[in-house]
Structures are given as C-alpha cells and as structure tokens.
Design a protein around this motif. Structure first.
Motif, PDB file in Angstrom:
ATOM      1  N   ALA A  78      -2.823  43.578 -12.504  1.00 15.63           N
ATOM      2  CA  ALA A  78      -3.216  44.953 -12.608  1.00 15.63           C
ATOM      3  C   ALA A  78      -4.627  44.981 -13.865  1.00 15.63           C
ATOM      4  CB  ALA A  78      -2.329  45.680 -12.959  1.00 15.63           C
ATOM      5  N   SER A  79      -4.273  45.835 -14.825  1.00 14.64           N
ATOM      6  CA  SER A  79      -5.234  46.036 -15.800  1.00 14.64           C
ATOM      7  C   SER A  79      -5.069  44.862 -16.910  1.00 14.64           C
ATOM      8  CB  SER A  79      -5.177  47.420 -16.608  1.00 14.64           C
ATOM      9  OG  SER A  79      -6.150  47.345 -17.442  1.00 14.64           O
ATOM     10  N   MET A  80      -6.149  44.679 -17.284  1.00 10.85           N
ATOM     11  CA  MET A  80      -6.180  43.628 -18.621  1.00 10.85           C
ATOM     12  C   MET A  80      -5.830  44.409 -19.837  1.00 10.85           C
ATOM     13  SD  MET A  80     -10.375  43.656 -19.669  1.00 10.85           S
ATOM     14  CE  MET A  80     -10.277  43.219 -21.284  1.00 10.85           C
ATOM     15  N   VAL A  81      -5.632  45.585 -19.845  1.00 12.18           N
ATOM     16  CA  VAL A  81      -5.130  46.469 -21.174  1.00 12.18           C
ATOM     17  C   VAL A  81      -3.680  46.599 -21.052  1.00 12.18           C
ATOM     18  CG1 VAL A  81      -5.384  48.613 -22.205  1.00 12.18           C
ATOM     19  CG2 VAL A  81      -7.231  47.881 -21.032  1.00 12.18           C
ATOM     20  N   VAL A  82      -3.032  46.086 -22.268  1.00  5.65           N
ATOM     21  CA  VAL A  82      -1.824  46.480 -22.535  1.00  5.65           C
ATOM     22  C   VAL A  82      -1.559  47.365 -23.658  1.00  5.65           C
ATOM     23  CG1 VAL A  82      -1.813  44.745 -24.576  1.00  5.65           C
ATOM     24  CG2 VAL A  82       0.329  44.983 -23.304  1.00  5.65           C
ATOM     25  N   VAL A 281       3.291  41.396 -20.392  1.00  2.00           N
ATOM     26  CA  VAL A 281       3.591  40.225 -21.429  1.00  2.00           C
ATOM     27  C   VAL A 281       4.066  38.828 -20.549  1.00  2.00           C
ATOM     28  CG1 VAL A 281       4.948  39.565 -23.133  1.00  2.00           C
ATOM     29  CG2 VAL A 281       4.093  41.543 -23.128  1.00  2.00           C
ATOM     30  N   TYR A 282       4.853  39.249 -19.466  1.00  2.00           N
ATOM     31  CA  TYR A 282       5.451  38.131 -18.734  1.00  2.00           C
ATOM     32  C   TYR A 282       4.331  37.323 -18.042  1.00  2.00           C
ATOM     33  CZ  TYR A 282       8.408  35.704 -15.332  1.00  2.00           C
ATOM     34  OH  TYR A 282       9.094  34.678 -14.389  1.00  2.00           O
ATOM     35  N   ASN A 283       3.252  38.117 -17.417  1.00  2.00           N
ATOM     36  CA  ASN A 283       2.134  37.445 -16.633  1.00  2.00           C
ATOM     37  C   ASN A 283       1.279  36.792 -17.663  1.00  2.00           C
ATOM     38  OD1 ASN A 283       2.742  38.025 -13.852  1.00  2.00           O
ATOM     39  ND2 ASN A 283       2.298  40.178 -14.543  1.00  2.00           N
ATOM     40  N   LEU A 284       1.127  37.184 -18.874  1.00  2.00           N
ATOM     41  CA  LEU A 284      -0.093  36.607 -19.720  1.00  2.00           C
ATOM     42  C   LEU A 284       0.697  35.376 -20.079  1.00  2.00           C
ATOM     43  CD1 LEU A 284      -2.733  36.728 -21.283  1.00  2.00           C
ATOM     44  CD2 LEU A 284      -0.959  37.677 -23.120  1.00  2.00           C
ATOM     45  N   GLU A 285       1.889  35.401 -20.561  1.00  2.36           N
ATOM     46  CA  GLU A 285       2.936  34.159 -21.039  1.00  2.36           C
ATOM     47  C   GLU A 285       2.735  33.063 -20.154  1.00  2.36           C
ATOM     48  OE1 GLU A 285       6.741  35.643 -22.066  1.00  2.36           O
ATOM     49  OE2 GLU A 285       5.973  35.969 -24.081  1.00  2.36           O
ATOM     50  N   HIS A 286       3.203  33.344 -18.955  1.00  2.00           N
ATOM     51  CA  HIS A 286       2.955  32.489 -17.902  1.00  2.00           C
ATOM     52  C   HIS A 286       1.706  31.871 -17.506  1.00  2.00           C
ATOM     53  CE1 HIS A 286       7.182  33.684 -17.429  1.00  2.00           C
ATOM     54  NE2 HIS A 286       7.537  32.445 -16.649  1.00  2.00           N
ATOM     55  N   GLY A 287       0.695  32.647 -17.826  1.00  4.13           N
ATOM     56  CA  GLY A 287      -0.651  32.060 -17.373  1.00  4.13           C
ATOM     57  C   GLY A 287      -0.991  31.193 -18.631  1.00  4.13           C
ATOM     58  N   ILE A 288      -0.835  31.522 -19.960  1.00  5.76           N
ATOM     59  CA  ILE A 288      -0.930  30.730 -20.957  1.00  5.76           C
ATOM     60  C   ILE A 288      -0.290  29.501 -20.780  1.00  5.76           C
ATOM     61  CG2 ILE A 288      -0.656  30.353 -23.708  1.00  5.76           C
ATOM     62  CD1 ILE A 288      -1.088  33.345 -23.851  1.00  5.76           C
ATOM     63  N   LEU A 289       0.962  29.528 -20.411  1.00  8.95           N
ATOM     64  CA  LEU A 289       1.823  28.268 -20.226  1.00  8.95           C
ATOM     65  C   LEU A 289       1.315  27.181 -19.142  1.00  8.95           C
ATOM     66  CD1 LEU A 289       5.605  29.453 -20.469  1.00  8.95           C
ATOM     67  CD2 LEU A 289       4.400  27.825 -21.716  1.00  8.95           C
ATOM     68  N   GLN A 290       0.783  28.044 -17.881  1.00  8.08           N
ATOM     69  CA  GLN A 290      -0.228  27.206 -16.884  1.00  8.08           C
ATOM     70  C   GLN A 290      -1.412  26.260 -17.574  1.00  8.08           C
ATOM     71  OE1 GLN A 290      -0.447  29.094 -13.100  1.00  8.08           O
ATOM     72  NE2 GLN A 290      -2.556  28.320 -12.746  1.00  8.08           N
ATOM     73  N   ILE A 291      -1.893  27.082 -18.276  1.00  7.74           N
ATOM     74  CA  ILE A 291      -3.153  26.514 -19.001  1.00  7.74           C
ATOM     75  C   ILE A 291      -2.730  25.436 -19.972  1.00  7.74           C
ATOM     76  CG2 ILE A 291      -5.211  27.077 -20.436  1.00  7.74           C
ATOM     77  CD1 ILE A 291      -5.063  29.768 -19.397  1.00  7.74           C
ATOM     78  N   VAL A 292      -1.789  25.445 -20.676  1.00  9.31           N
ATOM     79  CA  VAL A 292      -1.308  24.486 -21.791  1.00  9.31           C
ATOM     80  C   VAL A 292      -0.800  23.254 -20.982  1.00  9.31           C
ATOM     81  CG1 VAL A 292       0.322  24.066 -23.501  1.00  9.31           C
ATOM     82  CG2 VAL A 292      -0.732  26.262 -23.621  1.00  9.31           C
ATOM     83  N   HIS A 293       0.099  23.503 -19.844  1.00  6.20           N
ATOM     84  CA  HIS A 293       0.585  22.463 -18.987  1.00  6.20           C
ATOM     85  C   HIS A 293      -0.501  21.636 -18.354  1.00  6.20           C
ATOM     86  CE1 HIS A 293       4.726  24.536 -18.453  1.00  6.20           C
ATOM     87  NE2 HIS A 293       4.552  23.767 -19.815  1.00  6.20           N
ATOM     88  N   GLY A 294      -1.573  22.319 -18.078  1.00  7.99           N
ATOM     89  CA  GLY A 294      -2.896  21.901 -17.369  1.00  7.99           C
ATOM     90  C   GLY A 294      -3.542  20.857 -18.672  1.00  7.99           C
ATOM     91  N   CYS A 306      -2.975  35.394 -13.292  1.00  3.73           N
ATOM     92  CA  CYS A 306      -1.834  35.775 -13.786  1.00  3.73           C
ATOM     93  C   CYS A 306      -0.942  36.475 -13.177  1.00  3.73           C
ATOM     94  CB  CYS A 306      -1.869  35.982 -15.239  1.00  3.73           C
ATOM     95  SG  CYS A 306      -3.264  34.792 -16.321  1.00  3.73           S
ATOM     96  N   ASP A 307      -0.440  36.030 -11.833  1.00  2.00           N
ATOM     97  CA  ASP A 307       0.256  37.063 -11.061  1.00  2.00           C
ATOM     98  C   ASP A 307       1.382  36.271 -10.681  1.00  2.00           C
ATOM     99  OD1 ASP A 307       1.346  38.950  -9.559  1.00  2.00           O
ATOM    100  OD2 ASP A 307      -0.305  38.965  -8.148  1.00  2.00           O
ATOM    101  N   LYS A 311      10.679  38.273 -13.300  1.00  2.00           N
ATOM    102  CA  LYS A 311      12.084  38.305 -13.663  1.00  2.00           C
ATOM    103  C   LYS A 311      12.513  38.830 -14.916  1.00  2.00           C
ATOM    104  CE  LYS A 311      12.447  34.243 -10.583  1.00  2.00           C
ATOM    105  NZ  LYS A 311      12.911  32.596 -10.768  1.00  2.00           N
ATOM    106  N   LYS A 312      13.090  40.073 -15.144  1.00  2.00           N
ATOM    107  CA  LYS A 312      13.290  40.600 -16.222  1.00  2.00           C
ATOM    108  C   LYS A 312      14.421  39.832 -17.026  1.00  2.00           C
ATOM    109  CE  LYS A 312      12.743  45.566 -15.408  1.00  2.00           C
ATOM    110  NZ  LYS A 312      13.246  46.703 -15.753  1.00  2.00           N
ATOM    111  N   SER A 313      14.285  40.112 -18.351  1.00  3.33           N
ATOM    112  CA  SER A 313      14.887  39.319 -19.439  1.00  3.33           C
ATOM    113  C   SER A 313      14.807  37.829 -19.386  1.00  3.33           C
ATOM    114  CB  SER A 313      16.323  39.708 -19.249  1.00  3.33           C
ATOM    115  OG  SER A 313      17.148  38.858 -18.312  1.00  3.33           O
ATOM    116  N   ARG A 314      13.967  37.163 -18.638  1.00  3.40           N
ATOM    117  CA  ARG A 314      13.956  35.607 -18.806  1.00  3.40           C
ATOM    118  C   ARG A 314      12.666  35.436 -19.562  1.00  3.40           C
ATOM    119  NH1 ARG A 314      14.725  32.003 -13.849  1.00  3.40           N
ATOM    120  NH2 ARG A 314      14.374  30.658 -15.410  1.00  3.40           N
ATOM    121  N   ARG A 315      12.418  34.449 -20.356  1.00  3.84           N
ATOM    122  CA  ARG A 315      11.438  34.229 -21.204  1.00  3.84           C
ATOM    123  C   ARG A 315      10.986  32.679 -20.680  1.00  3.84           C
ATOM    124  NH1 ARG A 315       9.272  38.054 -24.190  1.00  3.84           N
ATOM    125  NH2 ARG A 315       8.756  36.625 -25.548  1.00  3.84           N
ATOM    126  N   PRO A 316       9.579  32.522 -20.890  1.00  2.00           N
ATOM    127  CA  PRO A 316       9.256  31.050 -20.324  1.00  2.00           C
ATOM    128  C   PRO A 316       9.361  30.233 -21.274  1.00  2.00           C
ATOM    129  CG  PRO A 316       7.226  32.641 -21.395  1.00  2.00           C
ATOM    130  CD  PRO A 316       8.370  33.407 -21.355  1.00  2.00           C
TER     131      PRO A 316
END
Length: 319
Positions: A78-82, A281-294, A306-307, A311-316
């Motif tokens: 959606a938007s880049m703005v949080v 936040v969930y999408n940004l975190e998982h996008g960063i994790l994908q970059i780190v793993h790569g 980053c789509d 899943k609510k209440s779950r942290r990466p």
C-alpha cells in the motif's frame, strides 16, 4: 559512530533523514552496515552507492521509474508512509465537539478549502490555481496556517494581486497535535500542494476530511496519490493542475459526491491499508528479513516486494 556501528555487528542501518536537517550521511558513506535502507524522511533517491535500498510503493515508484533510483527498491503493498493514528488519535473517530468553525474565524455558511502545509510548499503556481478556484466558488474561503507567520502578509498581498479579496484567506496559528487533528474535521476539502505534506495529509485523512492531490513524475510529488489510494480515494488523485482545479470546483458544487467521499473515508479509516500500522510493520520486517537472508547466502541485492501474508501477533524470526 560508524566504527561503533560496525563493531556492534549491525546488519541493517536505516537512514531516516536522507538529505534533510540532522542527517548523518557521512556515517552511512563509510558503509558501517552491509545493508543500508532509506526510509521516510527524504522523498527521493540518495544517488549514493552506499545506500542499498529505499522503501517506496507502487504509486510513488511505478516500475517504469525504477531506473531513476540508485538503490534497489523495497515496494510496500500500500503506501510507503507509516503512521500510528489508529493507536494514538482515536478521539478523531468521533465528531470532536470541542472545536468548531467559529473558533477559527470560519463561517458555517462558507465552503472551506484548507491547506495546513508549511508555507514553503505553497508555490506560486499552486497558489494561483487556488485563487482561480476561489473565483469560481463564490462562497468559498481558504484556510491556511501562519507557518511561518510572515506568510500571512505575503499571501494576502498575492491574493489581492490575483483579484481575490484577501479576507477570503483565513489564517490560524500552529496548534498542538491533538487540536490540529481535531480541527482537521472542520474544512470541507483539503487541497494538497505539489510537495505533499505527508504527515499533515495523514492527519487530515484520519480526521475524515477528503483531500485532492495532483501527482507528478517524481516520488516526492506522488505521495499524496499514494495516501489517497491506500484509503480508497484514488479518484481524488489527478494528473494535471487543470484536473485538480476542476475537481476542487466540482466537489464544492456537488454536495452529494463530496459527502459520499467523506462517508467512505470515515467508514474505512479503521480497516484501510493507510492506517494499518501493524500490517505495515509486518511487511517491512519480513522484507528486511528476506534481504538479510539473501545477503547471508551471498545473493546479489535485488528489488523486494514486501507483500507478505499478515498473521496478527506473530513476529518474524532471524532463524
């Protein structure tokens, strides 16, 4: 500072300032972290080889614009703005009875256009268009901020030069955050500038007041369209100043359509993407994790969408 960051083994360093006040680009230029990401504060590419990624979205950075960025892109769905309005400004979900038009020198009989952006974002071009709008909507006024205070005298003088009664410009002082968001409910329509007032626009939309925005070709002047798209009002983002003027005049003459936009915005605020902080936040975190793993696997950097399934209440996990 760069030595400390490097010695602490920081994987990801976020640049919130870019080329704005308080920036620390001299630290980033030493590449203390292997993955450095531009986010938020500076709406544009860094043009620097020490920045690996920039966060954007499909409206601010459509695929044909990717070649204009020195960074790889992290594309939010959606938007880049949080923002955190859903958590911190829930009072705006109801009509705020402790503010009214009379407090700010506004009449209930007037059609009130408003722009609460800083004065430097009001270019001669957009101010001229606003004056053309006022000429066509005879009962309209334009509500602005004394931000900076000297802008009031200058803008009144310019309005008179352009054939508009300066008294139709209503100025108010900068207010506390809570009062500001509450009084954002009072205008009929918010007029965005070419250089979108990002935080202000979120405040206005959260308050339930529709906004129109003219989108340009660069990231910084497409953010208004991104915000509107993310809250279900993409039809209020236009591609030319002539369309912007026509839409502003039309909505002042068409109560039914304007009220429909306001109703849709008010009904969707708690569910639309723009104000879903946890999902962003969930999408940004998982996008960063994908970059780190790569990176840890030795893969070259690449654009990331980053789509992710939210899943609510779950942290990466870094595992």
């Amino acid at each position: 500072l760069a030595t400390l960051i490097h010695s602490d083994g920081i994987h990801v360093l976020i640049n919130l300032n870019g080329y704005t006040k308080g920036c620390k680009n001299e630290v980033f230029s030493l590449q203390p972290s292997p993955i450095q990401i531009g986010l938020g504060g500076y709406l544009g590419t860094s043009g620097a080889d020490y920045m690996q990624y920039i966060v954007s979205d499909p409206v601010c950075a459509p695929p044909e614009s990717y070649e204009n960025f020195s960074e790889h892109l992290m594309i939010m769905p959606a938007s880049m703005v949080v923002n955190d309005h859903k958590q911190t400004a829930r009072y705006a979900l109801e009509k705020c009875e402790d503010v009214n038009r009379e407090m700010y020198g506004l009449s209930d009989d007037s059609f009130v256009y408003a722009c609460f952006n800083q004065g430097y974002k009001i270019t001669p071009e957009v101010f001229g268009i606003w004056m053309e709008i006022l000429k066509e909507v005879e009962n309209a006024v334009l509500w602005l901020l004394r931000f900076p205070p000297a802008s009031e005298e200058n803008l009144r003088a310019e309005a008179e030069k352009l054939g508009v009664d300066p008294s139709r410009l209503i100025f108010s002082d900068v207010a506390s955050k809570e009062e500001h968001i509450k009084r954002c409910q009072l205008p009929d329509l918010f007029l965005d500038t070419e250089f979108c007032g990002v935080t202000t626009s979120c405040d206005v939309l959260w308050s339930g007041t529709p906004m129109i925005s003219k989108m340009g070709e660069n990231l910084h002047n497409r953010v208004g369209g991104s915000l509107l798209t993310s809250c279900g009002l993409s039809e209020l983002a236009v591609s030319s100043w002539s369309s912007y003027k026509a839409l502003a005049v039309k909505l002042a003459m068409d109560d039914r359509t304007l009220l429909a936009h306001r109703f849709n915005l008010e009904m969707n605020r708690e569910t639309c993407e723009l104000f879903d902080t946890q999902k962003w936040v969930y999408n940004l975190e998982h996008g960063i994790l994908q970059i780190v793993h790569g990176h840890e696997k030795g893969h070259p950097n690449k654009d990331v969408v980053c789509d992710f399934t939210y899943k609510k209440s779950r942290r990466p996990s870094l595992k």
